[in-house]
Design a protein around this motif. Structure first.
Motif, mmCIF file in Angstrom:
data_model
loop_
_atom_site.group_PDB
_atom_site.id
_atom_site.type_symbol
_atom_site.label_atom_id
_atom_site.label_comp_id
_atom_site.label_asym_id
_atom_site.label_seq_id
_atom_site.Cartn_x
_atom_site.Cartn_y
_atom_site.Cartn_z
ATOM 1 N N PRO A 63 -10.130 9.768 -2.754
ATOM 2 C CA PRO A 63 -9.937 10.850 -1.777
ATOM 3 C C PRO A 63 -8.469 11.119 -1.480
ATOM 4 C CG PRO A 63 -11.622 9.296 -1.038
ATOM 5 C CD PRO A 63 -10.974 8.686 -2.236
ATOM 6 N N GLU A 64 -8.181 12.333 -1.043
ATOM 7 C CA GLU A 64 -6.810 12.743 -0.751
ATOM 8 C C GLU A 64 -6.150 11.848 0.291
ATOM 9 O OE1 GLU A 64 -4.849 15.028 -1.979
ATOM 10 O OE2 GLU A 64 -6.181 16.124 -3.332
ATOM 11 N N ASP A 65 -6.937 11.397 1.271
ATOM 12 C CA ASP A 65 -6.360 10.617 2.367
ATOM 13 C C ASP A 65 -6.441 9.113 2.125
ATOM 14 O OD1 ASP A 65 -9.072 10.382 2.528
ATOM 15 O OD2 ASP A 65 -9.229 10.777 4.685
ATOM 16 N N ALA A 66 -6.805 8.701 0.909
ATOM 17 C CA ALA A 66 -6.939 7.278 0.617
ATOM 18 C C ALA A 66 -5.579 6.588 0.617
ATOM 19 C CB ALA A 66 -7.619 7.081 -0.739
ATOM 20 N N VAL A 67 -5.552 5.363 1.122
ATOM 21 C CA VAL A 67 -4.371 4.515 1.028
ATOM 22 C C VAL A 67 -4.598 3.549 -0.123
ATOM 23 C CG1 VAL A 67 -2.932 2.805 2.182
ATOM 24 C CG2 VAL A 67 -3.885 4.721 3.486
ATOM 25 N N PRO B 46 0.523 5.826 0.130
ATOM 26 C CA PRO B 46 -0.321 7.022 0.191
ATOM 27 C C PRO B 46 -0.653 7.480 -1.223
ATOM 28 C CG PRO B 46 1.602 7.234 1.603
ATOM 29 C CD PRO B 46 1.838 6.029 0.755
ATOM 30 N N ARG B 47 -1.697 8.257 -1.353
ATOM 31 C CA ARG B 47 -2.197 8.665 -2.677
ATOM 32 C C ARG B 47 -1.121 9.336 -3.522
ATOM 33 N NH1 ARG B 47 -4.841 13.235 -4.710
ATOM 34 N NH2 ARG B 47 -6.511 12.821 -6.241
ATOM 35 N N GLU C 221 0.834 -1.202 0.000
ATOM 36 C CA GLU C 221 0.000 0.000 0.000
ATOM 37 C C GLU C 221 0.863 1.244 0.000
ATOM 38 O OE1 GLU C 221 -2.374 -0.556 3.489
ATOM 39 O OE2 GLU C 221 -3.898 -1.736 2.429
#
Length: 658
Positions: free
Chosen positions: A162-166, A138-139, A136
Motif C-alpha cells: 500500500p501507498e502508506d506502508a512503512v 516510507p514506501r 524503516e
C-alpha cells in the motif's frame, strides 16, 4: 507495564523495553539464545519495543519459531555472500521453510563447487559477527533505495504494498541491506551450523510466465550434531528418491523424444502396476460392491461443457483439433482428465429405482492432464496416468454412510500397503472470496463441508482444513503424503458432489413414483498407480513387501550340474503363482548372492547336490538372512501364505559379507 511470561509469572517494568532487553533481564543465557518473541500470540523481532501489558514468550533456536528465525537469518547471510562473490546477481526472496531456507537470485546456475565457495564466504561473514540493524522507510524512499541498488525484484515487491506502508529493512556488515519484515537474530554470532544443500531453477513468484531464477536451498540448526544428523537423513532420502531408485531398479524410464511427463513402465514396474491394479479391481468388485465400466479416452467438448470442466479446467486438458479447421470446436476432441461424466451416462442408460441404489461404478482409468513443465517429476506428477477411479450415485439419505465407506476402503488399502501412518487428512474447501472458480451456492457449500467435517470427527480421523483446495463442484477429503524431500502430494481423494446430477439430468424413481436427484461421490481407492508406485519405492527404499515384488524368488544353482533341478523348482514356484528367475551365469556364488541383495529380492533359493537329492532348497532372505534348508513344499507354503495375506515382514537383517 506488566509482562506475563510463558510460565504464568509476571514481570513489571517502569519503562518500555525491547524483547531482547527483557530476555537479557530474565537471564544472561536466555539473552544469548533468544531468537524471537511471541507477543500476544504474534511472532515478533527481538528488537520490538514493548510499552504496554502483554503476554510474552521468548523463543530460542530450539523452539520452532526460533529455529525459523535462525534459518531466515542464514538466508540473509547467503544473500550477502552471493552478492560478495557475484556482484551482478539480483536479489529476489529468501524465506525460511519447513526444513531450512532458500534464496532466489537472478544469477548464473550454481554447481556444487560454487555452493562450497559460497559456504566459505558465508563463514567469513559469520565470523565477523556483524550486528543486524533494522530500519524503516516510507514506501517512496524504500523504492528509491532499491532502485539505487539495482534490485528490480525488491522494487516490484515494494510497489505491491500500500501507498502508506512503512517498509522495513535489515542491514548487516559492510553495508549489505535487504528488504525484510523479519524477524532476525540480533547478530550473526548465533549461527553455529548450516549447510547449502542444492541449487535449482525457480520461476519468479512461482509463475511459469515469469523469468526463471536460480534458487539455492540450505538448512541450519542450533548445533552441529543436529545438522550432521539431518544431513545423514538427507543422504538416506536421496537414496530413497523414486526418481533415482526407480530408474536404477529398472521400474521406469523417460525419453525426451516421447515427451516430458510421459514415463515408460519397464517390465518390473509394469508387474508392480499389474499386481496393484488386479488387487484393487478384485477388492472393489468382489468385496465392496462396485460395478466395473470401460469408457472412452476422449470425447467431444460438449461433454465437458455439460460437466463444466470446459469452463473451469480447460487449461488442464489436451485438445485434439481438426488440422484443417483447428478453431472449430465441433470437430474437436478432448482427452479426458477424469471419468465422471462418462460414468454418468452409464447410469443414465437405463432407469433406476430407489430400491437398486446405490450404484458404485469403478474403472481403472487412463487420464490425461496438461501439467506445467516445472511441476512434473518422475512418477508423482505426469501427463498421462492411471487412476483407481470410482463414482457412487446414491440416494441423498445414503450419502453419509457411502462416504464413510469410501474412507474405510481407502484406509484398508493404506493399511495393507503399510503406509497408513504416513498420511494426513485434509478437508479441502471452496474459497468464498473467489466464487468464479466454483459452481453452486454458498449455502450448499457450507452444508456439504459440514457433512464432511462431521464424518471425519465421528470417525475420529485427525484432519486440517484448507480454503481454496476443493474441486470446483464440491468439497473433498484429500489424503496426502510427503515425498522424501518433504513435498506433499494428494494420493487418495473422496469428494462430495451435489451439482452434477442436476447438470446431467440424472434421477431415480422414489417410492412415490417421483423423480429424485441422486447425490454423487467421486473417489479413488489407491489413487494414481504411478504416484502410488513412487510412494512405495520411497517408503520401502525399493524393498517392497513380497506380494508386490516383481521378482519374489531368485534360484541360484551352485553349478550348471544343478540347472535341471533349478528348472524343476522354478516350474513348481510358477505353478503356485510365485514370480521367480534362475541365475545361470558363470559367476561365483558370493557375487550372485550380493547381487540378489542389491536387487532387493525377498528370497534366494540356493540349490546343489544335497538339495536336489532331498527335494529341498536352502533359503536365504533379506528378512532373516540364512533361514536354513527347507523342503520345497514347505517353502512354497510359507511364501504363498505371505503373498496371500500381503504380510509386511519387518525383521530386516544387516547384509552379510561374503
Amino acid at each position: 507495564m506488566k509482562i506475563t511470561l510463558k510460565d504464568g509469572s509476571v514481570k513489571e517494568y517502569a519503562e518500555a523495553k525491547s524483547i531482547y532487553e527483557i530476555a537479557c533481564d530474565l537471564s544472561e543465557g536466555l539473552g544469548r539464545m533468544a531468537a524471537c518473541g511471541i507477543v500476544d500470540g504474534e511472532k515478533m523481532d527481538l528488537r520490538t519495543v514493548i510499552d504496554k501489558d502483554v503476554t510474552l514468550s521468548i523463543c530460542t533456536q530450539n523452539d520452532p519459531e526460533g529455529l525459523a528465525t535462525l534459518r531466515h537469518t542464514v538466508s540473509h547471510v547467503l544473500a550477502q555472500a552471493v552478492k560478495n562473490l557475484y556482484p551482478e546477481a539480483k536479489l529476489a526472496i529468501g524465506p525460511s521453510i519447513d526444513e531450512g531456507f532458500y534464496y532466489d537470485f537472478e544469477a548464473q546456475s550454481f554447481s556444487r563447487e560454487d555452493l562450497d565457495a559460497i559456504e566459505e564466504e558465508m563463514k567469513k561473514i559469520i565470523k565477523n559477527g556483524a550486528e543486524l540493524k533494522k530500519f524503516e522507510l516510507p514506501r517512496a524512499e524504500a523504492i528509491k533505495l532499491m532502485e539505487d541498488r539495482n534490485e528490480p525484484y525488491k522494487v516490484e515487491l515494494i510497489k505491491d504494498l500500500p501507498e502508506d506502508a512503512v517498509i522495513s529493512f535489515y542491514e548487516q556488515g559492510d553495508g549489505f541491506v535487504d528488504l525484510c519484515a523479519g524477524p532476525h537474530l540480533m547478530n550473526n554470532k548465533g549461527i553455529k551450523a548450516f549447510k547449502l544443500t542444492s541449487s535449482s531453477g525457480a520461476y519468479w513468484r512461482g509463475d511459469e510466465h515469469n523469468k526463471m531464477l536460480t534458487r539455492i536451498y540450505g538448512t541450519a540448526f542450533p548445533k552441529k550434531d543436529e545438522l550432521n544428523a539431518y544431513l545423514e537423513e538427507l543422504a538416506d532420502r536421496k537414496n530413497r528418491d523414486h526418481n533415482r531408485l526407480g530408474r536404477e531398479m529398472k521400474l521406469f524410464t523417460t525419453v525426451d523424444v516421447i515427451g516430458q511427463g510421459l514415463p515408460l513402465l519397464m517390465p518390473k514396474g509394469q508387474k508392480i502396476y499389474q499386481t496393484l491394479s488386479r488387487w484393487i479391481e478384485d477388492l472393489e468388485d468382489n468385496e465392496w460392491g462396485y460395478e466395473r465400466t470401460k469408457t472412452p479416452y476422449m470425447a467431444k467438448p460438449d461433454l465437458f461443457k455439460q460437466s463444466q470442466h470446459w469452463y473451469h479446467y480447460k487449461e488442464g486438458m489436451f485438445l485434439i483439433p481438426d488440422q484443417d479447421d483447428p478453431e472449430n470446436e465441433d470437430k474437436m476432441l478432448a482427452l479426458r482428465p477424469m471419468t465422471c461424466p462418462f460414468q454418468y451416462y452409464v447410469f443414465k442408460a437405463e432407469p433406476h429405482s430407489y430400491r437398486d441404489m446405490p450404484h458404485r461404478y469403478s474403472e481403472t482409468s487412463v487420464l490425461f492432464r496438461n501439467e506445467d513443465s516445472g511441476e512434473m517429476h518422475g512418477l508423482t506428477r505426469v501427463r498421462q496416468f492411471t487412476l483407481s477411479e470410482g463414482h457412487l450415485i446414491v440416494r441423498p439419505d445414503q450419502m453419509v454412510e457411502e462416504f464413510k465407506g469410501c474412507l474405510a476402503l481407502a484406509k484398508y488399502v493404506m493399511e495393507t500397503l503399510g503406509v497408513q501412518d504416513d498420511v494426513t487428512y485434509r478437508l479441502s474447501k471452496w474459497d468464498p472470496a473467489n466464487k468464479d472458480k466454483y459452481i453452486g451456492s454458498a449455502e450448499i457449500w457450507k452444508k456439504t463441508e459440514q457433512h464432511i467435517r462431521d464424518i471425519l470427527t465421528e470417525l475420529d480421523i485427525p484432519f486440517y482444513e484448507a480454503v481454496g483446495e476443493a474441486a470446483f463442484y464440491g468439497p473433498k477429503v484429500d489424503i496426502n503424503a510427503k515425498n522424501v524431500y518433504g513435498k506433499e502430494d494428494t494420493v487418495i481423494t473422496v469428494q462430495w458432489d451435489e451439482y452434477n446430477a442436476e447438470l446431467f439430468d440424472m434421477y431415480y424413481i422414489d417410492e412415490n413414483g417421483e423423480k429424485v436427484r441422486p447425490g454423487i461421490i467421486h473417489r479413488s481407492s489407491v489413487g494414481s498407480y504411478e504416484r502410488t508406485i513412487a510412494w512405495l519405492v520411497e517408503k520401502y527404499a525399493g524393498k517392497f513387501p513380497t506380494w508386490l515384488c516383481p521378482e519374489q524368488v531368485r534360484i541360484i544353482p551352485i553349478s550348471e550340474k544343478y540347472f535341471d533341478y533349478a528348472e524343476e523348482v522354478a516350474a513348481e514356484l510358477k505353478k503356485n503363482g510365485i514370480l521367480n528367475t534362475i541365475d545361470k551365469r558363470a559367476e561365483k556364488m558370493g557375487f550372485k548372492i550380493r547381487e540378489a541383495r542389491l536387487d532387493r529380492l525377498p528370497y534366494m533359493l540356493v540349490v546343489g547336490e544335497k538339495e536336489r537329492d532331498d527335494k529341498t532348497v536352502s533359503v536365504r532372505s533379506r528378512f532373516a538372512g540364512d533361514e536354513g534348508v527347507k523342503s520345497l513344499q514347505a517353502f512354497i507354503d510359507q511364501i504363498s501364505e505371505e503373498i496371500r495375506t500381503k504380510t509386511i515382514r519387518k525383521e530386516e537383517v544387516q547384509e552379510e559379507k561374503n
